[in-house]
Enzyme design. Structure first.
Site: not given
Ligand code: RNT
Ligand code: ZN
Length: 417
Positions: A186, A225, A227, A258, A261, A285, A293, A295, A325
């Site tokens: 990513w 990945e 986003k 993810d 994303h 993820h 986003d 997390d 993630d």
């Molecule tokens: C960031 C991505 C990525 C990170 C990690 C730390 O938006 O989701 O995967 O969270 O690589």
């Molecule tokens: Zn991610």
């Protein structure tokens, strides 16, 4: 919790599920073979262990300052083992390059080798776990807003070299554990404001990837990945979902989904069947976006449930890698791992317990209300008793009984950091 009560509840659940054609014993076996890849970066708020480490950048953020974040490899390993001891089943650990064992040395990203991961490989072996990997293009003076897509060739080359080395490391890890290491790529590349060179940036990213993937690496698997945006990179993302869908599908590379994303009403679950005829496998993820986003820790919410259900309905259980993630710095971090992992497992369990065959027959016969009826009834079936049984068989705390274990670890370990 009383064992005989749990046992009775499981026996009742087993019969209830048998009535709708589901064999809970078979499902428990499937759960045993369902391995999450725990991300190492929840334990320390994505800081890593580089001697020269700067602040977290690349458009991602961990908010909160709950005490007890891991400050070195020993602490991180101890935290991961604690978390794993409270999650039923056997799980993998997903490392980022910045979590190497650099032994006090300044090792720049274009100098990294497997030598700095040997102690991780040994640790994983000793604890019967397997490793996955990620190149790290954020939190570095050379990453700015653009890394692999930077118009400056010397910067591009720096990140190409880094990523190639990460593939070498992943392959060596895969060889050592006799199981392919999944390497996620990513990059945060994007623009904060209006920009006119989108085609150029994407062209550079494509060229960089083409060069990176030239070497065949049989014991690792690449995944890409995309986003939608990052903090400070709101207006344009070079590696968007469309870009990687095209790239992965053309080059037969695994795509990473993810769950944070996408646009707020866009369904990550819907991507499973849209992609699986065109890419070899998927990497997940699993995360939880709250308004952005963010997390947050994964919970049993509808998007997560739908994602796992779609995987099972697609018959794609073994074509998906299940990475987590999330990184919340505002709560006990071991608690975050345990809640997120157990919630992901519960979503998978519910997906496996769905009477999909029957529902499918109703659907194909045009009996729409029966489809709806069974989907609704499935929500209230006693899946929780099956999850408890899964915990009992794996000798981990049932229900909220993991809380005192985390409290004890907090008192004895993390609060003293
Ligand atoms: C960031 C991505 C990525 C990170 C990690 C730390 O938006 O989701 O995967 O969270 O690589
Ligand atoms: Zn991610």
């Amino acid at each position: 919790m009383k064992t005989n009560l749990l046992n009775q509840a499981y026996e009742v659940a087993k019969q209830r599920y048998a009535e709708i054609g589901i064999d809970t014993e078979k499902v428990l076996q499937q759960m045993q073979d369902f391995h999450l890849s725990l991300h190492c970066w929840q334990a320390d708020d994505v800081k890593g262990f580089e001697v020269q480490a700067g602040a977290l950048s690349g458009g991602i953020q961990s908010t909160g300052d709950f005490p007890g974040a891991a400050r070195n490899i020993d602490e991180l390993q101890s935290d991961i083992l604690k978390a794993m001891s409270l999650i039923p089943g056997n799980h993998r650990l997903n490392l980022h390059e910045i979590y190497g064992d650099f032994k006090g040395k300044v090792v720049d990203r274009d100098e990294v080798t497997v030598e700095y991961f040997q102690s991780w490989i040994d640790w994983a072996k000793a604890h019967n776990t397997k490793l996955d990997f990620n190149s790290t293009s954020f939190s570095h003076p050379k990453s700015g807003n653009l890394s692999l897509s930077n118009p400056d060739k010397s910067i591009r080359d720096f990140w190409i070299e880094h990523t190639k080395r990460c593939r070498d490391i992943s392959n060596a890890i895969g060889e050592a554990q006799n199981d392919p290491c999944i390497m996620n790529l990513w990059v945060h590349d994007g623009c904060k404001d209006q920009s006119v060179n989108h085609m150029m940036y994407r062209h550079f990213l494509k060229e960089s990837l083409d060069e990176i993937f030239q070497k065949r690496q049989p014991m690792m698997k690449d995944c890409l990945e995309g986003k939608v945006f990052g903090i400070g990179l709101e207006s344009f993302t070079v590696g968007s979902h469309d870009f990687y869908t095209a790239y992965c599908s053309k080059n037969n590379i695994i795509q990473t989904i993810d769950t944070g994303h996408y646009h707020p009403t866009e369904s990550p679950a819907d991507k499973v069947s849209a992609l699986l005829d065109f890419v070899p496998e998927l990497m997940l993820h699993v995360s939880r976006p709250v308004r952005w986003d963010s997390d947050h820790v994964t919970i049993m919410d509808d998007p997560t449930q739908e994602l796992f259900s779609e995987i099972v309905r697609a018959g794609a259980l073994n074509r998906v890698h299940y990475g987590l993630d999330f990184f919340d710095g505002s709560i006990n971090r071991i608690g975050a791992y345990v809640i997120g992992s157990r919630s992901a497992q519960k979503c998978m369990l519910r997906a496996l317990l769905e009477p999909t065959k029957t529902i499918s027959q109703y659907e194909l016969a045009g009996e729409g209300y029966k489809v709806l009826a069974l989907l609704e009834e499935a929500k209230a079936m006693p899946w929780q008793a099956v999850y408890d049984e899964f915990c009992v068989r794996n000798d981990v705390p049932v229900g909220q009984d993991f809380i005192p274990e985390i409290e004890k670890y907090e008192t004895e370990v993390t609060s003293k950091r």
